[in-house]
Design a protein around this motif. Structure first.
Motif, short mmCIF file in Angstrom:
data_model
loop_
_atom_site.label_atom_id
_atom_site.label_comp_id
_atom_site.label_asym_id
_atom_site.label_seq_id
_atom_site.Cartn_x
_atom_site.Cartn_y
_atom_site.Cartn_z
N ARG A 47 0.84 -1.21 0.00
CA ARG A 47 0.00 0.00 0.00
C ARG A 47 0.86 1.25 0.00
O ARG A 47 0.56 2.24 -0.67
N ARG A 48 1.93 1.22 0.76
CA ARG A 48 2.86 2.35 0.80
C ARG A 48 3.50 2.55 -0.58
O ARG A 48 3.66 3.69 -1.03
N ALA A 49 3.86 1.47 -1.24
CA ALA A 49 4.44 1.56 -2.58
C ALA A 49 3.43 2.16 -3.56
O ALA A 49 3.80 2.98 -4.41
N VAL A 50 2.17 1.77 -3.45
CA VAL A 50 1.12 2.33 -4.31
C VAL A 50 1.03 3.83 -4.11
O VAL A 50 0.98 4.60 -5.08
N ARG A 51 1.03 4.27 -2.86
CA ARG A 51 0.93 5.71 -2.56
C ARG A 51 2.18 6.48 -3.00
O ARG A 51 2.09 7.65 -3.36
N THR A 52 3.33 5.83 -2.97
CA THR A 52 4.60 6.49 -3.27
C THR A 52 4.89 6.56 -4.77
O THR A 52 5.65 7.41 -5.21
N CYS A 53 4.28 5.70 -5.55
CA CYS A 53 4.57 5.63 -6.99
C CYS A 53 4.30 6.99 -7.64
O CYS A 53 3.16 7.47 -7.65
N PRO A 54 5.34 7.62 -8.21
CA PRO A 54 5.15 8.95 -8.79
C PRO A 54 4.27 8.97 -10.04
O PRO A 54 3.69 10.00 -10.37
N SER A 55 4.13 7.84 -10.71
CA SER A 55 3.32 7.82 -11.94
C SER A 55 1.98 7.11 -11.74
O SER A 55 1.25 6.92 -12.70
N GLU A 56 1.71 6.69 -10.50
CA GLU A 56 0.45 5.99 -10.18
C GLU A 56 0.26 4.78 -11.09
O GLU A 56 -0.82 4.54 -11.61
N ALA A 57 1.34 4.01 -11.26
CA ALA A 57 1.32 2.86 -12.17
C ALA A 57 0.90 1.56 -11.49
O ALA A 57 0.82 0.53 -12.15
N ILE A 58 0.64 1.60 -10.18
CA ILE A 58 0.27 0.39 -9.43
C ILE A 58 -1.16 0.54 -8.92
O ILE A 58 -1.50 1.54 -8.29
N LEU A 59 -1.97 -0.47 -9.18
CA LEU A 59 -3.34 -0.47 -8.71
C LEU A 59 -3.55 -1.68 -7.79
O LEU A 59 -3.32 -2.82 -8.19
N LEU A 60 -3.94 -1.40 -6.57
CA LEU A 60 -4.23 -2.45 -5.60
C LEU A 60 -5.69 -2.30 -5.19
O LEU A 60 -6.02 -1.49 -4.33
N PRO A 61 -6.57 -3.06 -5.83
CA PRO A 61 -7.99 -2.97 -5.47
C PRO A 61 -8.18 -3.43 -4.02
O PRO A 61 -7.65 -4.46 -3.62
N GLU A 62 -8.88 -2.65 -3.27
CA GLU A 62 -9.19 -2.99 -1.88
C GLU A 62 -10.56 -3.65 -1.83
O GLU A 62 -11.46 -3.24 -2.55
N PRO A 63 -10.70 -4.66 -0.98
CA PRO A 63 -12.03 -5.27 -0.85
C PRO A 63 -13.02 -4.26 -0.27
O PRO A 63 -12.63 -3.38 0.49
N PRO A 64 -14.27 -4.37 -0.67
CA PRO A 64 -15.28 -3.43 -0.14
C PRO A 64 -15.42 -3.60 1.37
O PRO A 64 -15.30 -4.71 1.90
N THR A 65 -15.64 -2.47 2.03
CA THR A 65 -15.85 -2.53 3.48
C THR A 65 -17.34 -2.66 3.75
O THR A 65 -18.16 -2.10 3.03
N GLU A 66 -17.65 -3.37 4.79
CA GLU A 66 -19.05 -3.55 5.18
C GLU A 66 -19.48 -2.36 6.02
O GLU A 66 -18.76 -1.92 6.90
N HIS A 67 -20.64 -1.87 5.71
CA HIS A 67 -21.22 -0.76 6.48
C HIS A 67 -22.27 -1.34 7.43
O HIS A 67 -23.14 -2.10 7.01
#
Length: 69
Positions: A47-67
């Motif tokens: 997740r940190r790598a996703v946020r740090t990527c300067p070109s936003e080339a990494i996508l990590l889909p997060e599972p939906p949260t239950e409300h």
């Protein structure tokens, strides 16, 4: 997880964050995904790598949260 090598600028931040999950192409330095589904103990750094990527080339889909109502 998905990486977009066309967007990648080869900064290598992802490899520094989690080298067990990300690699770099020896020719142009673009990201190589070594593990498509990281282990639970790797997720924080991924997740940190996703946020740090300067070109936003990494996508990590997060599972939906239950409300809860």
């Amino acid at each position: 997880m998905v990486v977009d090598t066309d967007r990648c600028v080869g900064a290598g931040q992802c490899v520094l964050m989690e080298p067990a999950v990300f690699g770099q192409d020896e020719t142009d330095g673009t990201v190589i995904l070594l593990v498509a589904e990281p282990a639970e103990d790797q997720l924080d750094m991924v997740r940190r790598a996703v946020r740090t990527c300067p070109s936003e080339a990494i996508l990590l889909p997060e599972p939906p949260t239950e409300h809860r109502d």
